[in-house]
Write an enzyme that holds these catalytic residues in place. Structure first.
Site: not given
Ligand code: AMP
Ligand code: MG
Length: 473
Positions: A116, A246
């Site tokens: 997170g 997403d």
């Molecule tokens: P993103 O690559 O930013 O589009 O994220 C893709 C998914 O991975 C989303 O559901 C994010 O909330 C999750 N996510 C990315 N980094 C983290 C993290 N450090 N902890 C928890 N969830 C993450």
């Molecule tokens: Mg994203």
């Protein structure tokens, strides 16, 4: 005073989880965007930096704010994941219709195995690039605040300082939000989401009555806004890097600055992201992927369009697919504008392609090759590799375009070059934020050559080149 309302939190429970940001005992302010705060109607004049740090690290929840993590699904690199959601973000609420969201603020019910948190690098990168995009005129999320979280977190290459970012967005509704409910067959929630999206972004669809009309209206509106967006990206050499559903906004804004980058040497199929192994999200493929993403929204809305799936598909084919040519048309039009062609027709495509092919063949810098066009027009060829292909282009170009004098307002001199962004991050990790601040200042005025900042306009030297970008979260 910062006033929040929470229209998203007033949607049914399955749209989000109510969450509290993690505890941070020593967060420290790096930058707060007072100009943006003013635009948002926030009155922060009487709030100390210490207090702002508490608010934008989630340590002080203001009255009226109701932190939530949003539910969404998504196709990641073509593979469907039925539940993603905000795993490291908290939506504090909305101010003046804009979402105020903390990123890197701790685990939520959607975190899966993640912590997170966010490393400081991606926080600074998103701050620099999203504000640069805004200054370049591209619809985007904005950066309100960047903080050091005061923690050390563990990432692939070892321990890194943590960061917290405040993102401002006209909304966080994604194609993946629709997919979340469609995958669960939650028809009522889909209807609620359609109505909410129309109300928030597409006033002009407000009078539609049936969900068939609303669904088709929404698809057409998304094609309109996303084709504008992708054309804008293309005209700047911007590669998003993770155009998963997403990260594909219903508001038509650029969202999620992960492994994105601005191209230096021009290549049609340029890829930076280390995880994009099949060139799915390469520079020129972005228009195709945008169409693919629109179709994933169409999948979710099919049952509203007709009970019979076959008829629904044929309605989509007749009413939607034809509009897909907007993606290619607007992109070519944007390139035409960069060459000084103001009354673009498809007959200009060969002129545009001949210039781009020249840039590719000679590995020319995309941004400077357009920026220097006024000189080229006046027969100063110093900035260009002189080839027969260039000569031919110039001849055809001068037949079509009478002047290139106004092009400095269209073709920027400064873009966030990767090596500069990386340098800002590298120095920040040594607690020196001077380069970060300087870069932000230069990029806030990207069309005007600024005194003593010529190095910011130059491409990376061989030893400074960045060949790959990483998600880094
Ligand atoms: P993103 O690559 O930013 O589009 O994220 C893709 C998914 O991975 C989303 O559901 C994010 O909330 C999750 N996510 C990315 N980094 C983290 C993290 N450090 N902890 C928890 N969830 C993450
Ligand atoms: Mg994203």
């Amino acid at each position: 005073m910062i006033n929040f309302n929470n229209t998203y939190a007033s949607l049914p429970n399955s749209f989000y989880e109510q969450e509290t940001p993690a505890l941070f005992t020593n967060p420290q302010m790096i930058i707060f965007n007072h100009t943006l705060a003013k635009e948002l109607g926030m009155n922060v004049e009487n709030i100390s930096d210490e207090e702002l740090t508490k608010i934008f690290s989630g340590q002080k929840i203001l009255e009226g704010s109701k932190p939530i993590a949003l539910a969404y699904a998504g196709h990641q690199f073509g593979h469907f994941v039925p539940q993603l959601g905000d795993g490291r973000a908290h939506l504090l609420g909305e101010t003046n219709g804009f979402d105020i969201q903390l990123k890197g603020s701790g685990a939520t019910s959607f975190s899966r195995r993640g912590d997170g948190k966010s490393a400081l690098g991606p926080v600074l990168r998103e701050y620099i690039v999203s504000e640069a995009m805004h200054a370049l005129g591209v619809p985007t999320t904005r950066a309100l605040c960047a903080l050091k979280s005061g923690e050390t977190i563990l990432r692939q290459d070892g321990p890194e300082p943590g960061g917290i970012f405040t993102r401002v967005a006209s909304s966080h509704i994604r194609v993946g939000t629709f997919q979340y409910f469609a995958a669960r067959d939650e028809t009522d929630n889909l209807k609620t989401l359609i109505d909410y999206t129309i109300k928030r972004h597409y006033d002009e669809l407000g009078d539609l009555e049936t969900y068939k009309e609303k669904s088709l209206g929404l698809l057409k509106a998304l094609i309109e806004s996303q084709s504008d967006l992708v054309a804008h990206w293309s005209s700047l050499g911007f590669i998003h890097g993770v155009m998963n559903t997403d990260n594909f906004s219903l508001a038509g804004i650029t969202i999620d600055y992960g492994p994105c980058a601005f191209m230096e040497e021009f290549h049609f199929n340029k890829v930076f992201s280390s995880i994009d192994r099949n060139e799915r999200y390469s520079f020129f493929n972005q228009a195709n992927i945008a169409k693919w993403n629109v179709l994933r929204l169409a999948d979710c809305l099919l049952s509203f369009i007709d009970d019979d799936q076959k008829s629904a598909i044929s309605i989509i084919e007749n009413e939607i697919i034809d509009l897909f040519n907007k993606f290619d048309e607007k992109r070519m039009k944007a390139f035409a504008k960069k060459l000084g062609v103001t009354d673009y027709t498809s007959a200009d495509n060969s002129l545009i392609m001949s210039f781009l092919e020249y840039l590719e063949n000679e590995s020319m810098d995309f941004t400077l090759s357009f920026r220097n066009l006024p000189k080229l027009f006046n027969d100063d060829l110093n900035d260009y590799k002189q080839t027969a292909q260039l000569d031919e282009f110039i001849q055809n170009w001068k037949r079509r375009v009478k002047s290139a004098d106004h092009l400095d307002k269209i073709n920027p001199i400064y873009i966030p070059r990767n090596h500069q962004v990386e340098k800002a991050i590298r120095l920040a990790y040594e607690d020196d934020f001077s380069h970060f601040h300087e870069l932000i200042k230069v990029l806030s005025n990207p069309f005007k050559a600024q005194h003593q900042t010529d190095h910011f306009a130059q491409p990376a030297k061989k030893e400074e080149r960045i060949y790959q970008t990483f998600c880094g979260t």
